[in-house]
Write a protein that holds these residues in place. Structure first.
Motif, PDB file in Angstrom:
ATOM      1  N   THR A  97       0.824  -1.203   0.000  1.00 51.21           N
ATOM      2  CA  THR A  97       0.000   0.000   0.000  1.00 51.21           C
ATOM      3  C   THR A  97       0.861   1.256   0.000  1.00 51.21           C
ATOM      4  O   THR A  97       0.619   2.198  -0.768  1.00 51.21           O
ATOM      5  CB  THR A  97      -0.929   0.015   1.226  1.00 51.21           C
ATOM      6  OG1 THR A  97      -1.808  -1.120   1.160  1.00 51.21           O
ATOM      7  CG2 THR A  97      -1.759   1.292   1.273  1.00 51.21           C
ATOM      8  N   ALA A 107      -5.642   2.119  -7.421  1.00 49.56           N
ATOM      9  CA  ALA A 107      -5.980   1.079  -6.444  1.00 49.56           C
ATOM     10  C   ALA A 107      -6.251  -0.263  -7.118  1.00 49.56           C
ATOM     11  O   ALA A 107      -5.855  -1.314  -6.603  1.00 49.56           O
ATOM     12  CB  ALA A 107      -7.188   1.517  -5.619  1.00 49.56           C
ATOM     13  N   TRP A 108      -6.922  -0.239  -8.281  1.00 51.56           N
ATOM     14  CA  TRP A 108      -7.243  -1.504  -8.948  1.00 51.56           C
ATOM     15  C   TRP A 108      -5.985  -2.228  -9.399  1.00 51.56           C
ATOM     16  O   TRP A 108      -5.930  -3.457  -9.404  1.00 51.56           O
ATOM     17  CB  TRP A 108      -8.172  -1.258 -10.146  1.00 51.56           C
ATOM     18  CG  TRP A 108      -7.566  -0.439 -11.248  1.00 51.56           C
ATOM     19  CD1 TRP A 108      -7.641   0.916 -11.405  1.00 51.56           C
ATOM     20  CD2 TRP A 108      -6.779  -0.920 -12.348  1.00 51.56           C
ATOM     21  NE1 TRP A 108      -6.961   1.324 -12.521  1.00 51.56           N
ATOM     22  CE2 TRP A 108      -6.417   0.224 -13.135  1.00 51.56           C
ATOM     23  CE3 TRP A 108      -6.347  -2.174 -12.747  1.00 51.56           C
ATOM     24  CZ2 TRP A 108      -5.659   0.117 -14.286  1.00 51.56           C
ATOM     25  CZ3 TRP A 108      -5.581  -2.273 -13.899  1.00 51.56           C
ATOM     26  CH2 TRP A 108      -5.245  -1.145 -14.657  1.00 51.56           C
ATOM     27  N   GLU A 111      -4.153  -3.703  -6.330  1.00 52.61           N
ATOM     28  CA  GLU A 111      -4.842  -4.886  -5.811  1.00 52.61           C
ATOM     29  C   GLU A 111      -4.283  -6.166  -6.416  1.00 52.61           C
ATOM     30  O   GLU A 111      -4.299  -7.226  -5.772  1.00 52.61           O
ATOM     31  CB  GLU A 111      -6.338  -4.765  -6.111  1.00 52.61           C
ATOM     32  CG  GLU A 111      -7.209  -5.698  -5.299  1.00 52.61           C
ATOM     33  CD  GLU A 111      -7.186  -5.403  -3.810  1.00 52.61           C
ATOM     34  OE1 GLU A 111      -7.376  -6.354  -3.033  1.00 52.61           O
ATOM     35  OE2 GLU A 111      -6.959  -4.237  -3.428  1.00 52.61           O
TER      36      GLU A 111
END
Length: 234
Positions: A97, A107-108, A111
């Motif tokens: 993160t 963010a995608w 992930e």
């Protein structure tokens, strides 16, 4: 084969047999990360030993054996391995993160780099794989007769220390193996070509509009009213 002879009426303290689980010395790095798991494991082992002593004092030899039987040691170890895996994955997730935020990664996309459920199970298995000697020693407890029972419990406690050292070494290896993935997140940069393409299209459109409004290019019929209005303001 007859039933095993009952254990003796006393059980020595297990703390000294746990070695570095109780006295880890100067803890840093992976030892500091896993310290909560280590302390919880020690607490659970000593609690099980306390139950065995209470059963012995009450004359319930079967309950004493059950409190420190092989299934108990196996369950305690598996729980510790799972808790250690959860802490390790939490650390990996925090680092991924932080690297994604620093690199401004969407963010995608970040992930995709996180630990999956299947990888979680695999890490749990690898962290717990160094307990072979512990589980073999624990299996001998159920067959230890009379005066051999307490020494076998102590021998199992000593194997717990070596299993824990193997777990911490495996955890360090896991962190090292995930380092390239974390660095790939940290070094990620957004692709420039969409911005360059948009800029080129925008500049091209502005140039074309300037040439049309300047009379250097014919005005498309569909845009003639707009051009006339603009010329009216000039």
């Amino acid at each position: 084969m007859g039933a095993p002879v009952s254990p003796p009426r006393s059980l020595p303290e297990l703390g000294p047999a746990l070695g570095r689980l109780v006295h880890p010395g100067t803890a840093g790095g992976i030892d500091a990360l896993l310290a909560p798991v280590r302390m919880t494991l020690v607490t659970r082992v000593l609690a099980a030993a306390g139950q065995a002593r209470e059963a012995l004092a009450a004359g319930d030899d079967a309950a004493a054996r059950q409190a420190l039987g092989a299934p108990v040691w196996a369950a305690l170890w598996d729980k510790a391995a799972e808790e250690a895996a959860a802490l390790l994955i939490q650390r990996l997730d925090e680092r991924i993160t932080a690297a994604a935020v620093a690199a401004r990664m969407p963010a995608w996309r970040a992930e995709r780099h996180r630990v999956t459920a299947a990888e979680h199970r695999a890490i749990h298995a690898r962290l717990g794989s160094g307990a072979g000697a512990l589980l073999r020693a624990a299996g001998e407890i159920d067959h230890a007769a009379g005066p051999r029972w307490a020494p076998q419990v102590l021998a199992t406690a000593r194997r717990l220390e070596s299993a824990w050292l193997a777990l911490t070494a495996a955890a360090e290896k896991e962190l090292a193996e995930w380092e390239p993935d974390i660095q790939s997140v940290a070094s990620w940069r957004r692709a420039r070509w969409p911005l360059w393409t948009f800029t080129a299209v925008l500049l091209g459109a502005a140039l074309w509009a300037g040439l049309v409004l300047g009379g250097y290019l014919p005005v498309p019929a569909a845009l003639a009213p707009v051009a006339e209005r603009i010329w009216g303001f000039l």
